[in-house]
Design a protein around this motif. Structure first.
Motif, PDB file in Angstrom:
ATOM      1  N   SER A   1      70.275  91.550 -64.559  1.00 36.47           N
ATOM      2  CA  SER A   1      71.552  91.226 -63.928  1.00 36.47           C
ATOM      3  C   SER A   1      72.079  89.890 -64.449  1.00 36.47           C
ATOM      4  O   SER A   1      71.352  88.903 -64.491  1.00 36.47           O
ATOM      5  CB  SER A   1      71.390  91.146 -62.401  1.00 36.47           C
ATOM      6  N   GLY A   2      73.339  89.885 -64.849  1.00 38.24           N
ATOM      7  CA  GLY A   2      73.961  88.660 -65.348  1.00 38.24           C
ATOM      8  C   GLY A   2      73.787  88.413 -66.828  1.00 38.24           C
ATOM      9  O   GLY A   2      74.339  87.450 -67.365  1.00 38.24           O
ATOM     10  N   SER A   3      73.053  89.286 -67.513  1.00 39.10           N
ATOM     11  CA  SER A   3      72.747  89.063 -68.931  1.00 39.10           C
ATOM     12  C   SER A   3      73.975  89.110 -69.816  1.00 39.10           C
ATOM     13  O   SER A   3      73.985  88.517 -70.903  1.00 39.10           O
ATOM     14  CB  SER A   3      71.728  90.103 -69.416  1.00 39.10           C
ATOM     15  N   PHE A   4      75.017  89.812 -69.382  1.00 41.59           N
ATOM     16  CA  PHE A   4      76.194  89.987 -70.236  1.00 41.59           C
ATOM     17  C   PHE A   4      77.401  89.181 -69.745  1.00 41.59           C
ATOM     18  O   PHE A   4      78.523  89.504 -70.084  1.00 41.59           O
ATOM     19  CB  PHE A   4      76.535  91.478 -70.352  1.00 41.59           C
ATOM     20  N   ARG A   5      77.129  88.130 -68.969  1.00 38.66           N
ATOM     21  CA  ARG A   5      78.182  87.164 -68.648  1.00 38.66           C
ATOM     22  C   ARG A   5      78.062  85.964 -69.591  1.00 38.66           C
ATOM     23  O   ARG A   5      78.274  84.824 -69.186  1.00 38.66           O
ATOM     24  CB  ARG A   5      78.085  86.709 -67.192  1.00 38.66           C
ATOM     25  N   GLU A   6      77.715  86.248 -70.802  1.00 34.70           N
ATOM     26  CA  GLU A   6      77.520  85.197 -71.796  1.00 34.70           C
ATOM     27  C   GLU A   6      78.867  84.600 -72.207  1.00 34.70           C
ATOM     28  O   GLU A   6      79.890  85.283 -72.194  1.00 34.70           O
ATOM     29  CB  GLU A   6      76.799  85.794 -73.015  1.00 34.70           C
ATOM     30  N   THR A   7      78.880  83.320 -72.559  1.00 31.92           N
ATOM     31  CA  THR A   7      80.132  82.583 -72.776  1.00 31.92           C
ATOM     32  C   THR A   7      81.065  83.262 -73.769  1.00 31.92           C
ATOM     33  O   THR A   7      82.267  83.415 -73.508  1.00 31.92           O
ATOM     34  CB  THR A   7      79.831  81.148 -73.250  1.00 31.92           C
ATOM     35  N   ARG A   8      80.552  83.664 -74.909  1.00 30.25           N
ATOM     36  CA  ARG A   8      81.421  84.254 -75.940  1.00 30.25           C
ATOM     37  C   ARG A   8      82.046  85.566 -75.465  1.00 30.25           C
ATOM     38  O   ARG A   8      83.203  85.865 -75.791  1.00 30.25           O
ATOM     39  CB  ARG A   8      80.629  84.484 -77.227  1.00 30.25           C
ATOM     40  N   ILE A   9      81.296  86.339 -74.701  1.00 27.90           N
ATOM     41  CA  ILE A   9      81.818  87.601 -74.179  1.00 27.90           C
ATOM     42  C   ILE A   9      82.936  87.339 -73.171  1.00 27.90           C
ATOM     43  O   ILE A   9      84.011  87.937 -73.231  1.00 27.90           O
ATOM     44  CB  ILE A   9      80.691  88.416 -73.523  1.00 27.90           C
ATOM     45  N   VAL A  10      82.677  86.427 -72.233  1.00 30.74           N
ATOM     46  CA  VAL A  10      83.672  86.087 -71.214  1.00 30.74           C
ATOM     47  C   VAL A  10      84.930  85.523 -71.863  1.00 30.74           C
ATOM     48  O   VAL A  10      86.060  85.883 -71.494  1.00 30.74           O
ATOM     49  CB  VAL A  10      83.090  85.077 -70.204  1.00 30.74           C
TER      50      VAL A  10
ATOM     51  N   VAL B   1      88.350  96.306 -70.211  1.00 27.22           N
ATOM     52  CA  VAL B   1      89.599  95.607 -69.911  1.00 27.22           C
ATOM     53  C   VAL B   1      90.680  96.617 -69.554  1.00 27.22           C
ATOM     54  O   VAL B   1      91.454  96.422 -68.599  1.00 27.22           O
ATOM     55  CB  VAL B   1      90.048  94.737 -71.097  1.00 27.22           C
ATOM     56  N   GLN B   2      90.745  97.707 -70.291  1.00 26.86           N
ATOM     57  CA  GLN B   2      91.757  98.733 -70.018  1.00 26.86           C
ATOM     58  C   GLN B   2      91.532  99.379 -68.652  1.00 26.86           C
ATOM     59  O   GLN B   2      92.482  99.589 -67.885  1.00 26.86           O
ATOM     60  CB  GLN B   2      91.745  99.789 -71.117  1.00 26.86           C
ATOM     61  N   LEU B   3      90.276  99.673 -68.328  1.00 28.82           N
ATOM     62  CA  LEU B   3      89.971 100.253 -67.023  1.00 28.82           C
ATOM     63  C   LEU B   3      90.319  99.283 -65.895  1.00 28.82           C
ATOM     64  O   LEU B   3      90.868  99.687 -64.862  1.00 28.82           O
ATOM     65  CB  LEU B   3      88.484 100.624 -66.947  1.00 28.82           C
TER      66      LEU B   3
ATOM     67  N   ARG C   1      83.503  99.126 -76.158  1.00 26.91           N
ATOM     68  CA  ARG C   1      83.183  99.139 -74.732  1.00 26.91           C
ATOM     69  C   ARG C   1      83.893  97.990 -74.010  1.00 26.91           C
ATOM     70  O   ARG C   1      84.423  98.165 -72.916  1.00 26.91           O
ATOM     71  CB  ARG C   1      81.668  99.005 -74.524  1.00 26.91           C
ATOM     72  N   LEU C   2      83.901  96.829 -74.622  1.00 27.21           N
ATOM     73  CA  LEU C   2      84.551  95.671 -74.011  1.00 27.21           C
ATOM     74  C   LEU C   2      86.037  95.941 -73.783  1.00 27.21           C
ATOM     75  O   LEU C   2      86.565  95.700 -72.690  1.00 27.21           O
ATOM     76  CB  LEU C   2      84.346  94.437 -74.893  1.00 27.21           C
TER      77      LEU C   2
END
Length: 327
Positions: free
Chosen positions: A47-56, A126-128, A121-122
């Motif tokens: 949980s939280g692994s994909f709230r990484e700075t570059r992704i956000v 955003v579209q969803l 996927r990213l």
């Protein structure tokens, strides 16, 4: 109340508080609190692994380019986070089975496929998220395909629709997820009724800025919170795992954001705001002060009143559990 509360989609300058019936606010706050409690209980593993700075940052910039509301940005990050965690867990499960049968090639192919489709996927998340908002501006397939084409990807409309469907199926079509913004705005609504000295509309704009910063500085802020909980000792792996529940506590994050905003707006009213937040949520004032201190020091470099910064009660509870489990 059906589904999680979604923020009203208006310009920050036109945002109004104190116009909702108290009974409605009480029900909505209770609903959010129950959702938060459930999320904290279920928080584990990745949980939280994909709230990484570059992704956000990518999500925020893309949402800004497409003129989407701030709520859409946070919603997209949370949808992407849940989806990617599930995908990673599925790959790990398959890897365990394939290791037993020496099928490493297939596992590597799955991992590579997940990586290659990440941008798709990213953008789909955003579209969803844009489709969930009560806004007339929904990101069209043509807009998405043109964006992906500009990045050098040759996806078709069918592949784009399949990507959306994959995300929906993976999350059992439960993508209307509560975000920290929903908790912030609900608490601001209650503060307005409780006679907070700092106007809720004034706090709201600062809260949005600080919430962006917390998303972008997620790891360093929570890392400092964890270290403060164990008096700056290097955290053990078990302590880090137990602290995941704190990272997923949006109510705790919301009170920290509001308290930090109140200190920026009017530090003389800081203690009063913390007192209100404690009475509303039941979260100890020491925990609220500690979280606001972490946010301020990482975002604007300010100092909160006082020299002592007590241990957050939720963090302390998680770490005490870790210690008892280790004995």
């Amino acid at each position: 109340m059906e589904g999680p509360l979604r923020p009203r989609l208006v310009n920050c300058s036109d945002f109004q508080f104190g116009v909702v019936a108290t009974e409605t606010i009480e029900n909505a706050l209770l609903h959010l609190a129950q959702q938060n409690e459930q999320a904290v209980k279920e928080a584990a593993g990745r949980s939280g692994s994909f709230r990484e700075t570059r992704i956000v940052e990518f999500v925020f910039l893309l949402s800004e380019q497409w003129c989407l509301e701030k709520s859409v940005s946070y919603q997209a990050v949370e949808i992407l986070e849940r989806f990617m965690v599930k995908q990673a867990e599925n790959i790990c499960q398959q890897a365990t089975l394939q290791l037993r049968s020496n099928e490493l090639q297939s596992w590597r192919a799955l991992k590579e496929q997940l990586s290659n489709k990440f941008i798709l996927r990213l953008v789909s998340c955003v579209q969803l998220a844009s489709k969930l908002s009560f806004h007339y501006k929904i990101v069209s397939n043509i807009t998405v395909l043109n964006f992906l084409q500009a990045l050098g990807y040759g996806y078709t409309k069918e592949e784009l629709l399949e990507s959306e469907l994959d995300i929906l199926k993976s999350l059992n079509f439960q993508i209307n997820l509560p975000t920290p913004l929903a908790y912030v705005e609900m608490l601001l609504e209650v503060l307005g009724y409780n006679g907070c000295l700092v106007p809720a509309t004034q706090l709201h704009a600062t809260c949005l800025t600080l919430l962006d910063l917390v998303y972008l500085l997620h790891e360093p802020i929570y890392e400092s919170l964890l270290r403060a909980s164990i008096e700056n000792s290097p955290p053990s792996q078990l302590q880090g795992e137990k602290f995941i529940s704190v990272k997923e506590d949006f109510m705790l994050l919301a009170v920290g954001i509001i308290a930090a905003s109140a200190f920026i707006q009017n530090h003389e009213c800081w203690s009063q705001v913390i007192g209100h937040l404690q009475s509303i949520t039941g979260i100890a004032s020491e925990s609220i002060a500690e979280f606001s201190y972490a946010i301020l020091t990482h975002s604007v470099g300010a100092n909160t009143p006082g020299q002592q910064h007590p241990v957050p009660h939720k963090a302390a509870r998680a770490l005490r559990t870790a210690a008892s489990s280790n004995t």
